[in-house]
Design a protein around this motif. Structure first.
Motif, mmCIF file in Angstrom:
data_model
loop_
_atom_site.group_PDB
_atom_site.id
_atom_site.type_symbol
_atom_site.label_atom_id
_atom_site.label_comp_id
_atom_site.label_asym_id
_atom_site.label_seq_id
_atom_site.Cartn_x
_atom_site.Cartn_y
_atom_site.Cartn_z
ATOM 1 N N THR A 110 41.680 33.923 45.805
ATOM 2 C CA THR A 110 41.964 33.995 44.372
ATOM 3 C C THR A 110 41.276 32.874 43.593
ATOM 4 O O THR A 110 41.307 32.889 42.360
ATOM 5 C CB THR A 110 43.480 33.911 44.105
ATOM 6 O OG1 THR A 110 43.991 32.678 44.638
ATOM 7 C CG2 THR A 110 44.211 35.090 44.740
ATOM 8 N N ASN A 126 34.950 40.752 40.045
ATOM 9 C CA ASN A 126 36.310 41.063 39.609
ATOM 10 C C ASN A 126 36.473 42.526 39.200
ATOM 11 O O ASN A 126 37.555 43.102 39.360
ATOM 12 C CB ASN A 126 36.715 40.132 38.462
ATOM 13 C CG ASN A 126 37.222 38.796 38.974
ATOM 14 O OD1 ASN A 126 37.707 38.698 40.109
ATOM 15 N ND2 ASN A 126 37.123 37.768 38.158
ATOM 16 N N ARG A 172 36.960 44.139 42.523
ATOM 17 C CA ARG A 172 38.270 43.808 43.087
ATOM 18 C C ARG A 172 39.387 44.565 42.371
ATOM 19 O O ARG A 172 40.351 45.020 43.000
ATOM 20 C CB ARG A 172 38.507 42.297 43.012
ATOM 21 C CG ARG A 172 37.609 41.500 43.950
ATOM 22 C CD ARG A 172 37.755 40.008 43.711
ATOM 23 N NE ARG A 172 39.023 39.503 44.191
ATOM 24 C CZ ARG A 172 39.199 38.905 45.368
ATOM 25 N NH1 ARG A 172 38.177 38.755 46.200
ATOM 26 N NH2 ARG A 172 40.387 38.457 45.720
ATOM 27 N N LEU A 209 42.377 39.324 41.085
ATOM 28 C CA LEU A 209 41.135 38.786 40.546
ATOM 29 C C LEU A 209 40.940 37.349 41.034
ATOM 30 O O LEU A 209 41.898 36.646 41.343
ATOM 31 C CB LEU A 209 41.153 38.829 39.020
ATOM 32 C CG LEU A 209 41.365 40.212 38.393
ATOM 33 C CD1 LEU A 209 41.196 40.128 36.880
ATOM 34 C CD2 LEU A 209 40.410 41.240 38.977
ATOM 35 N N LYS A 213 37.883 34.085 33.523
ATOM 36 C CA LYS A 213 38.198 33.593 34.859
ATOM 37 C C LYS A 213 37.221 32.506 35.329
ATOM 38 O O LYS A 213 37.374 31.971 36.419
ATOM 39 C CB LYS A 213 38.180 34.749 35.869
ATOM 40 C CG LYS A 213 39.277 35.784 35.648
ATOM 41 C CD LYS A 213 40.649 35.200 35.893
ATOM 42 C CE LYS A 213 41.729 36.266 35.780
ATOM 43 N NZ LYS A 213 43.090 35.701 36.020
#
Length: 347
Positions: A43, A82, A85, A92, A129
């Motif tokens: 993560t 991401n 995913r 994510l 992110k």
């Protein structure tokens, strides 16, 4: 040879060899992130990029330099990972990256800050992110390296990528490369070495000057003998490559020196240092995907750098034919290696 510094204020010209280096750097860094973000349970990934000769970040034609390339790849690769995913129902992943940008010219750094601002703003907007922290430094790399190491150590960064794209051939000492590679397990270096700077001093009439120019590599005087008999350009490339490889080969478990193709000759090595075989393999795959841009003078197989440039070796291009030659040579090299090891190995 007088080293040519970039004139960033008036807009530096992007030479073809730099464009080729940038393409390989972009493709490798993309693969690097895909590999490092590949675990389903992961993560978070925390790492640092050190660009020791960053320049101003943008060329006269508008093409990005390495600092902007790093930010672009971070943004696009993380979003790509991401999206995949999310489609697979996985959590994510976030990236925390310390981007250390250094250049010896204060003017280049000031321009770099301006050129980086919109790229960093776009990364924040399009990739929440991605957590980027940027540190700008202004000084000769050898002088600022201790400060760089302090920044990395104080913040506990164990994954680091160095891009040392020097202008010339002697701005990074061999001892510094060795220190970087031994500083942490997960570290890699991209190191540019200018062949033309050596050619300028390859004069039989003044071997002491040549030895002086190569002294930063800690070469023994006898190591220069191989250069004396190299008459053609390709033979010189082979002789010089072998000497440089032997000098740099002790710096890391995996050292890959390959020449960057230029219409006017083989002017640069783009050397990759790694502590991981997997990293070396990814780099090798990138070279084969850019067959027209890289070459190595030697032979295929396990002993591709163990040859006498005076009487064997050829220009090894990373194309389909070159890869097949390598596979054919391995069919001979591997059985010979196993036989020398005693045929069987105990568990």
């Amino acid at each position: 040879m007088v080293e040519k510094a970039y004139e960033w204020a008036d807009g530096a010209t992007l030479e073809e060899h730099s464009r080729r280096k940038h393409r390989i750097l972009r493709e490798y860094f993309t693969q690097y992130l895909r590999v490092r973000l590949g675990h389903p349970q992961q993560t978070r990934f925390r790492f640092s990029i050190v660009d020791g000769f960053s320049g101003a970040g943008k060329y006269k034609c508008g093409s990005p330099g390495s600092p902007l390339i790093f930010v672009e790849v971070l943004r696009t690769a993380l979003n790509e990972v991401n999206i995949r995913r999310a489609a697979e129902g996985l959590a994510l992943v976030e990236i925390e990256c310390l981007l250390i940008l250094n250049d010896g010219e204060s003017e280049a750094i000031e321009l770099l800050k301006q050129n980086m601002a919109p790229a960093l703003a776009l990364a924040r907007q399009e990739c929440p992110k991605l957590h980027l922290r940027t540190q700008y430094l202004n000084g000769r790399f050898e002088v600022v390296y201790p400060r760089i190491e302090t920044l990395l150590a104080n913040d506990g960064y164990t994954n680091v990528v160095f891009n040392l794209d020097q202008c010339g051939h002697s701005h990074v000492q061999l001892s510094t490369i060795m220190a970087i590679m031994r500083s942490r397990r997960s570290v890699e270096i991209f190191y540019t070495f200018m062949i033309e700077a050596l050619l300028a001093f390859l004069r039989k009439s003044n071997p002491r000057l040549l030895a002086q120019q190569l002294s930063y590599l800690d070469l023994a005087p006898n190591d220069l003998v191989a250069l004396e008999g190299a008459m053609s350009r390709k033979e010189w490339l082979g002789a010089a490559e072998r000497i440089v490889f032997e000098a740099l080969g002790t710096s890391a478990p995996y050292v890959s020196p390959f020449s960057i193709h230029n219409p006017n000759g083989w002017r640069y090595w783009f050397v990759h240092f790694a502590n991981s075989y997997r990293a070396r393999q990814v780099y090798n795959d990138i070279l084969h995907n850019n067959a027209s841009q890289q070459a190595h003078y030697g032979r295929p197989g396990l002993n591709m750098l163990s040859y006498n440039p005076r009487d064997e070796g050829s220009l090894y291009l990373f194309d389909d034919l070159g890869r097949q030659d390598a596979k054919d040579q391995l069919m001979e090299d591997i059985p010979r290696l196993v036989a020398k090891a005693g045929d069987t190995q105990g568990v």
